[in-house]
Design a protein around this motif. Structure first.
Motif, short mmCIF file in Angstrom:
data_model
loop_
_atom_site.label_atom_id
_atom_site.label_comp_id
_atom_site.label_asym_id
_atom_site.label_seq_id
_atom_site.Cartn_x
_atom_site.Cartn_y
_atom_site.Cartn_z
N ARG A 183 0.81 -1.22 0.00
CA ARG A 183 0.00 0.00 0.00
C ARG A 183 0.84 1.28 0.00
O ARG A 183 0.37 2.35 -0.34
N ARG A 184 2.10 1.20 0.42
CA ARG A 184 2.92 2.41 0.57
C ARG A 184 3.08 3.18 -0.73
O ARG A 184 3.41 2.62 -1.76
N ARG A 185 2.78 4.47 -0.67
CA ARG A 185 2.96 5.38 -1.80
C ARG A 185 3.41 6.71 -1.26
O ARG A 185 3.19 7.03 -0.09
N SER A 186 4.03 7.54 -2.09
CA SER A 186 4.34 8.91 -1.68
C SER A 186 3.07 9.74 -1.83
O SER A 186 2.47 9.77 -2.92
N VAL A 187 2.66 10.35 -0.74
CA VAL A 187 1.40 11.10 -0.73
C VAL A 187 1.69 12.58 -0.54
O VAL A 187 2.43 12.96 0.38
N ARG A 188 1.10 13.40 -1.42
CA ARG A 188 1.40 14.83 -1.39
C ARG A 188 0.16 15.70 -1.15
O ARG A 188 0.23 16.91 -1.27
N ARG A 189 -0.98 15.04 -0.84
CA ARG A 189 -2.20 15.80 -0.50
C ARG A 189 -2.69 15.35 0.85
O ARG A 189 -2.82 14.16 1.10
N MET A 238 10.03 25.30 -2.25
CA MET A 238 8.68 25.78 -2.56
C MET A 238 7.72 24.68 -3.03
O MET A 238 6.79 24.93 -3.78
N GLN A 239 7.93 23.47 -2.55
CA GLN A 239 6.98 22.39 -2.85
C GLN A 239 5.87 22.53 -1.79
O GLN A 239 6.09 22.26 -0.60
N ALA A 240 4.69 22.95 -2.23
CA ALA A 240 3.63 23.39 -1.32
C ALA A 240 3.27 22.33 -0.26
O ALA A 240 3.04 22.67 0.90
N PHE A 241 3.22 21.06 -0.66
CA PHE A 241 2.78 20.02 0.29
C PHE A 241 3.66 19.91 1.54
O PHE A 241 3.22 19.43 2.58
N VAL A 242 4.90 20.38 1.42
CA VAL A 242 5.84 20.28 2.55
C VAL A 242 5.31 21.06 3.76
O VAL A 242 5.47 20.63 4.91
N CYS A 259 5.70 11.74 2.29
CA CYS A 259 6.45 11.87 1.03
C CYS A 259 7.89 12.28 1.32
O CYS A 259 8.12 13.29 2.01
N ALA A 260 8.83 11.50 0.83
CA ALA A 260 10.24 11.84 1.00
C ALA A 260 10.57 13.05 0.14
O ALA A 260 10.11 13.15 -0.99
N VAL A 261 11.35 13.96 0.68
CA VAL A 261 11.75 15.15 -0.09
C VAL A 261 13.27 15.32 0.00
O VAL A 261 13.81 15.53 1.08
N GLY A 262 13.89 15.18 -1.18
CA GLY A 262 15.34 15.37 -1.23
C GLY A 262 15.70 16.73 -1.78
O GLY A 262 16.83 17.21 -1.60
N ALA A 263 14.74 17.36 -2.47
CA ALA A 263 15.00 18.69 -3.06
C ALA A 263 14.71 19.76 -2.01
O ALA A 263 13.55 20.14 -1.82
N PHE A 264 15.73 20.19 -1.31
CA PHE A 264 15.54 21.26 -0.31
C PHE A 264 16.78 22.13 -0.27
O PHE A 264 17.85 21.73 -0.74
N LEU A 289 19.64 16.29 6.17
CA LEU A 289 19.75 15.22 5.17
C LEU A 289 18.46 14.95 4.43
O LEU A 289 18.47 14.57 3.27
N TYR A 290 17.34 15.11 5.12
CA TYR A 290 16.08 14.62 4.55
C TYR A 290 14.92 15.40 5.14
O TYR A 290 14.95 15.75 6.33
N LEU A 291 13.91 15.60 4.31
CA LEU A 291 12.71 16.31 4.73
C LEU A 291 11.53 15.35 4.49
O LEU A 291 11.40 14.79 3.40
C1 FMN Z 1 15.79 10.40 -2.11
C2 FMN Z 1 14.40 10.79 -2.54
C3 FMN Z 1 14.12 12.12 -2.80
C4 FMN Z 1 12.84 12.49 -3.15
N1 FMN Z 1 12.57 13.83 -3.34
C5 FMN Z 1 11.32 14.21 -3.67
C6 FMN Z 1 11.02 15.59 -3.80
O1 FMN Z 1 11.86 16.47 -3.61
N2 FMN Z 1 9.74 15.93 -4.14
C7 FMN Z 1 8.76 14.99 -4.32
O2 FMN Z 1 7.64 15.38 -4.61
N3 FMN Z 1 9.02 13.67 -4.20
C8 FMN Z 1 10.27 13.26 -3.86
N4 FMN Z 1 10.53 11.92 -3.69
C9 FMN Z 1 9.46 10.92 -3.83
C10 FMN Z 1 9.54 10.20 -5.19
O3 FMN Z 1 9.12 11.08 -6.20
C11 FMN Z 1 8.67 8.95 -5.13
O4 FMN Z 1 9.21 8.04 -4.21
C12 FMN Z 1 8.57 8.28 -6.50
O5 FMN Z 1 7.82 9.07 -7.38
C13 FMN Z 1 7.94 6.91 -6.42
O6 FMN Z 1 6.66 6.97 -5.86
P1 FMN Z 1 6.24 6.12 -4.56
O7 FMN Z 1 7.10 6.63 -3.43
O8 FMN Z 1 4.81 6.44 -4.34
O9 FMN Z 1 6.50 4.71 -4.83
C14 FMN Z 1 11.81 11.52 -3.31
C15 FMN Z 1 12.10 10.17 -3.05
C16 FMN Z 1 13.37 9.82 -2.67
C17 FMN Z 1 13.67 8.37 -2.35
#
Ligand code: FMN
Length: 357
Positions: free
Chosen positions: A178-184, A268-272, A323-328, A348-350
């Motif tokens: 079920r795990r997904r990156s969620v931004r809303r 400036m990624q709003a969901f953060v 949601c993992a955020v590496g762009a910061f 390191l990570y947001l």
């Molecule tokens: C190291 C890393 C950095 C990431 N940075 C961002 C980010 O800056 N912005 C964002 O929206 N998603 C970011 N993500 C999430 C990925 O976009 C996401 O994991 C990918 O699209 C796959 O989707 P899932 O996590 O739902 O499987 C990052 C993920 C990782 C592992």
């Protein structure tokens, strides 16, 4: 080959394998390697050679033992050699030493600095920090500079957290699927229990005696610190907090709404800034560096990954979005949580976490 020559050969190899046992044992210790395969191999070789040596000298050994046990006079028993180290022994030892030295020095020399950067400094770091044949470059323990394992803010107001124990939950397989990156995220409060479980999943102490934590750490040195920008958590004032691992509590570093600052720091990624809580992982590099030296940066980033995945899975199991955020912007994030180069700590990570909409 005569029996005597064979024995000398065995003695030579025995000497070399003893050296091999010593060096691999030392390396295993210096680099914090548990169950180092080369060391076990060295041990087996040594034991096998020692057994050969005993077999080849069985007559002498048994006669000597009989002499000792039965208190026979030396004239009646077989004579025990008093020669000590012969020229031949010394020759074998010297060949072994010169061979080992040449092997590491000339045949497998240190590869440092031989890679072309080609616009990616990471490649250079990767090679520079690789364990080559000259393994000593990888790390040398420096006990004197080991920092404390727990960071604390003695003047900060502390916020207690409920017991994070999971009484029940979805099966791990279902959570992984079920795990997904969620931004809303929905506009609802996160509970204190949810926050407690999220923090515990990342760095909570799961084995009291040795103070081992939920995520693995090289040498159990735990270089990662966790901060939380709290926006909408039931019973917790908005602000920036530090997670006090030992006590499973939060320490308030700043009061107020930091939504705009965390969004700006998050490129400036709003969901953060829309999540109920946003976690920031930082590293105190020296906690790992005193032991692992060049490997430090690798280990610290790997550990951040472990922690983040634990958070993803815990959030998913709780029905939350992450949601993992590496762009910061590193500097902005460092400033938000009050760390920096001077303290040897960096972001390191947001990781924003919020309610599902
Ligand atoms: C190291 C890393 C950095 C990431 N940075 C961002 C980010 O800056 N912005 C964002 O929206 N998603 C970011 N993500 C999430 C990925 O976009 C996401 O994991 C990918 O699209 C796959 O989707 P899932 O996590 O739902 O499987 C990052 C993920 C990782 C592992």
């Amino acid at each position: 080959m005569r029996r005597k020559d064979l024995d000398y050969l065995v003695i030579g190899f025995l000497f070399l394998s003893g050296l091999y046992v010593f060096v691999t044992g030392l390396l295993a210790d210096l680099m914090g390697l548990n169950r180092f395969a080369y060391h076990s191999l060295a041990g087996y070789i040594f034991v096998t050679l020692a057994a050969c040596h005993v077999i080849l000298n069985w007559k002498r050994i048994s006669a000597y033992a009989a002499n000792l046990l039965r208190f026979r006079s030396k004239e009646r028993g077989e004579k025990v050699s008093k020669k000590g180290i012969t020229r031949r022994d010394a020759l074998f030892a010297a060949i072994g030493a010169v061979g080992g030295f040449s092997l590491s020095r000339f045949i497998f020399p240190l590869q440092e600095g031989q890679v072309e950067v080609k616009g990616d400094l990471g490649r250079l770091y990767h090679q520079w920090s690789s364990f080559g044949m000259t393994l000593f470059s990888g790390g040398r323990v420096n006990w004197g500079t080991r920092p404390s394992q727990y960071k604390t803010y003695p003047d900060a107001r502390r916020v207690g957290l409920p017991d994070p124990a999971w009484k029940e939950g979805p099966p791990i397989g279902a959570v992984i699927e079920r795990r997904r990156s969620v931004r809303r995220y929905a506009d609802r409060l996160l509970s204190k229990l949810e926050l407690s479980r999220l923090l515990h999943a990342m760095q909570g102490i799961t084995e009291e005696g040795r103070a081992f934590r939920a995520a693995p750490s090289a040498g159990a040195l735990y270089p990662i610190e966790i901060y939380a920008v709290v926006r909408d958590v039931e019973g917790i004032e908005s602000g920036v907090y530090h997670y006090a691992v030992r006590e499973h509590e939060m320490e308030q570093i700043k009061k107020g709404d930091f939504r705009d600052q965390v969004t700006a720091a998050g490129a400036m990624q709003a969901f953060v800034g829309e999540s109920q809580v946003t976690f920031i992982l930082t590293a105190i590099f020296q906690r790992t560096r005193w032991k692992y030296r060049k490997r430090t940066y690798r280990y610290v980033l790997l550990e951040a990954g472990h922690i983040a995945q634990n958070l993803y899975l815990a959030a998913t199991a709780l029905g939350l979005g992450c949601c993992a955020v590496g762009a910061f912007r590193d500097q902005a994030l460092d400033e938000l949580v009050g760390v920096g180069e001077d303290e040897g700590e960096g972001s390191l990570y947001l990781l924003p976490v919020g309610k599902l909409s």
